[in-house]
Design an enzyme around this catalytic site. Structure first.
Site, PDB file in Angstrom:
ATOM      1  N   TYR A  70       8.354  31.371  57.737  1.00 28.37           N
ATOM      2  CA  TYR A  70       9.611  30.844  57.435  1.00 28.37           C
ATOM      3  C   TYR A  70       9.572  30.474  55.945  1.00 28.37           C
ATOM      4  O   TYR A  70       8.909  29.684  55.656  1.00 28.37           O
ATOM      5  CB  TYR A  70       9.903  29.537  58.335  1.00 28.37           C
ATOM      6  CG  TYR A  70      11.072  29.014  58.408  1.00 28.37           C
ATOM      7  CD1 TYR A  70      12.179  29.421  57.533  1.00 28.37           C
ATOM      8  CD2 TYR A  70      11.405  28.189  59.460  1.00 28.37           C
ATOM      9  CE1 TYR A  70      13.418  28.526  57.563  1.00 28.37           C
ATOM     10  CE2 TYR A  70      12.839  27.650  59.507  1.00 28.37           C
ATOM     11  CZ  TYR A  70      13.822  27.871  58.610  1.00 28.37           C
ATOM     12  OH  TYR A  70      15.079  27.226  58.917  1.00 28.37           O
ATOM     13  N   CYS A  71      10.646  31.008  55.314  1.00 28.08           N
ATOM     14  CA  CYS A  71      10.778  30.769  53.902  1.00 28.08           C
ATOM     15  C   CYS A  71       9.799  31.013  53.125  1.00 28.08           C
ATOM     16  O   CYS A  71       9.286  32.177  52.882  1.00 28.08           O
ATOM     17  CB  CYS A  71      11.366  29.302  53.701  1.00 28.08           C
ATOM     18  SG  CYS A  71      12.079  29.031  52.039  1.00 28.08           S
ATOM     19  N   VAL A  72       9.059  29.934  52.330  1.00 30.42           N
ATOM     20  CA  VAL A  72       8.077  30.373  51.402  1.00 30.42           C
ATOM     21  C   VAL A  72       6.715  30.738  52.198  1.00 30.42           C
ATOM     22  O   VAL A  72       6.090  31.515  51.612  1.00 30.42           O
ATOM     23  CB  VAL A  72       7.777  28.967  50.625  1.00 30.42           C
ATOM     24  CG1 VAL A  72       7.346  27.851  51.275  1.00 30.42           C
ATOM     25  CG2 VAL A  72       6.442  29.154  49.822  1.00 30.42           C
TER      26      VAL A  72
ATOM     27  N   GLY B 155       6.954  32.713  54.642  1.00 30.29           N
ATOM     28  CA  GLY B 155       7.251  34.021  55.002  1.00 30.29           C
ATOM     29  C   GLY B 155       6.863  34.970  53.887  1.00 30.29           C
ATOM     30  O   GLY B 155       6.415  35.997  53.973  1.00 30.29           O
TER      31      GLY B 155
END
Length: 579
Positions: free
Chosen positions: A312-314, A316
């Site tokens: 998720y986000c960073v 990812g």
């Protein structure tokens, strides 16, 4: 004096004197001076600004005064006012939704004057010459923030709703609002929701499970199965360490983790430790190594060859680097598939966060981290500034000026539950990725001595983006499809960075767009996409089954603490509670 006008009574005067005295007392008790001192001298002259004295600029000035004159004429002549058609953006502005902003001529004029000035100031920035686009966007962002701060809705004397409330409550709203403001100043953070409404483990992060592994950097949680059979390949979730993991385990009806467990998945979650001085040495390599270690720990405890991974986000972004490292080491088969929630690898079009990335601001961040970690409140302020109208000034009006009670909201409680970041890693992340965009340059970065080349990643990938995401814009997220070498499925979800991800099927909210064709651009994807109402989670679970549909009994090591890894404690663990 009009016959119906009344002089204030002695009682009224005494009351308002008490209100002002009480406000002064509150500010003195908090240590805030009530009068400015040692103010710097005002400049004797304003230096010339390029682009403000050329003929085009003078023409815009002329247009501004003409529009101002028209506004006055509408104010003085109701017939002209009835002919005026307001722009849709102005008409929908929630700051001025109360009828008093239009029904009272004075406040209607204040409102329209604000729009007039704001529009012309933004147009002036668009017309600047001799300024590159990045600088112009930074100026535009700063001006937008300034104009939002200067809205008449943010000041008691120019907000009819606040004035009415002040008269109605005899100033109690202002005193209560001042107490709210002083409390926020004391903790150094804006409050968005009732601080006592939620608690991790009580009504948040309640999915049953056990902490089965712990390092200095993270805890690993394994969740208890609720089905007799589970997919043979487990799922490990890497949340962003910029926030607490429980965004994916909010209240039970919103929990992605609980839903995934109910679909027959063995779910593991990484809970990152909020940084302190003991983690000052941590760099990006350590997070990549932690992801690889987690994959190996799960494979060993369940005796499986591979896992499905979610970033998720960073996290990812880091997962993409992890896959590249595994590919370079000949170990790509350890990850059966990878799912990316609103993650970026190419930061060319990374949105408004780029406005915070330059050498001067990086130097400032370094100065804010003398003990080797960045206080999470600074990051919270940064994200709030991206949506200042909704996440800052809305609360200034409602909770400081109107003195309203805070509304319980689980997502905003999580948003304010900040984590600290290792300063060394954070600075390199901003400079190497946001500023220099090195992740998409093969071999420009390495981890643990292994060069990173995203084109070597052949792992099947599911890439989710949010249509209205202001942190990881869809245009930026889509770029992952250009850099991976394996099969990818891109899906566009309705809403933004959080609500676009946390969208349970039972709520029936939003929609998503999918396109089975291999496309080269986001525009091509949208042109051929099919819209489906509701949550995209069922689409993802179907894709996961397509990768490997084998199942096993939910016994033995599938029960937290019953395998090689013994239970250390109950979920949600200790790290998520540490402040």
């Amino acid at each position: 004096m009009a016959e119906d006008a009344k002089l204030p009574t002695l009682e009224d005067m005494q009351h308002w004197t008490w209100v002002m005295g009480r406000a002064q007392q509150l500010m003195m008790e908090s240590g805030i001076p009530t009068a400015p001192s040692d103010l710097p001298a005002m400049p004797t002259a304003i230096p010339p600004i390029p682009g403000l004295t050329d003929p085009a600029t003078l023409k815009r000035t002329e247009n501004f005064w003409a529009d101002s004159l028209n506004l006055w004429q509408r104010f003085l002549d109701p017939a002209k006012a009835s002919d005026h058609v307001e722009s849709p953006d102005h008409a929908r502005d929630k700051r001025f939704k109360d009828p008093a902003w239009r029904e009272n001529p004075v406040f209607d004029w204040i409102r329209q004057s604000y729009f007039l000035i704001s529009d012309h100031m933004m147009q002036g920035i668009d017309a600047l010459h001799g300024v590159d686009e990045k600088q112009k966007e930074q100026i535009r962002f700063a001006m937008r923030g300034f104009l939002e701060a200067m809205s008449p809705s943010n000041f008691a004397a120019t907000n009819p709703v606040v004035l009415e409330k002040t008269i109605e409550t005899r100033g109690e709203n202002l005193l209560k609002g001042l107490q709210n403001m002083l409390a926020d100043l004391g903790k150094g953070q804006l409050t968005h929701t009732d601080p006592n409404a939620f608690e991790v483990g009580r009504n948040l992060a309640m999915t049953p499970g056990k902490v089965v592994h712990r390092t200095d950097l993270y805890e690993l949680i394994q969740y208890s199965p609720t089905t007799d059979k589970v997919l043979a390949v487990p799922v490990v979730i890497f949340p962003p360490w910029i926030n607490r993991f429980y965004i994916l385990d909010l209240t039970p009806e919103k929990s992605f983790i609980r839903w995934a467990v109910e679909q027959g998945i063995t779910v593991f979650m990484v809970s990152w430790k909020s940084a302190d001085a003991s983690l000052s040495h941590i760099v990006w390599d350590d997070y990549i190594a932690a992801q690889i270690e987690t994959v190996d720990v799960i494979r060993d405890t369940l005796d499986v060859p591979s896992v499905h991974a979610i970033g998720y986000c960073v996290a990812g972004t880091t997962l993409a680097a992890t896959l590249a490292v595994l590919a370079a080491r000949g170990e790509a088969e350890k990850v059966k598939s990878a799912t990316f929630f609103t993650a970026q690898v190419d930061f060319t079009r990374a949105g408004e966060l780029l406005n915070f990335i330059d050498d001067e601001q990086l130097e400032t961040i370094a100065k804010l981290s003398p003990d080797g970690f960045l206080d999470g409140r600074y990051m919270a302020l940064t994200f709030n500034m991206l949506r200042g109208r909704d996440l800052i000034w809305n609360y200034v009006t409602n909770n400081y000026l109107l003195g309203e009670d805070y509304t319980p909201f689980d997502l905003l409680h999580w948003n304010g539950d900040t984590t600290n970041l290792p300063a060394k890693w954070h600075l390199s992340y901003l400079s190497d990725l946001y500023r220099d965009n090195l992740l998409v340059k093969p071999g420009a970065l390495s981890a643990g001595g292994t060069p990173i080349d995203l084109t070597k990643v052949k792992t099947p990938a599911y890439i989710q983006a949010g249509k209205d995401d202001h942190i990881a814009p869809v245009e930026s997220v889509f770029e992952i499809t250009r850099h991976f070498g394996g099969p990818v499925k891109f899906l566009l979800a309705g809403s933004g960075h959080i609500a676009g991800v946390v969208n349970p099927p039972t709520q029936g909210k939003y929609q998503y767009w999918s396109n089975p064709d291999r496309v080269e651009t986001l525009a091509e994807f949208i042109a051929g996409a099919t819209e489906t109402k509701g949550s995209w989670w069922p689409d993802w679970i179907g894709w996961l089954h397509d990768q490997d549909d084998a199942t096993v009994s939910a016994t033995g090591a599938r029960l937290p603490g019953e395998g090689k890894l013994k239970a250390i404690g109950d979920a949600p663990g200790e790290y998520v509670r540490a402040r």
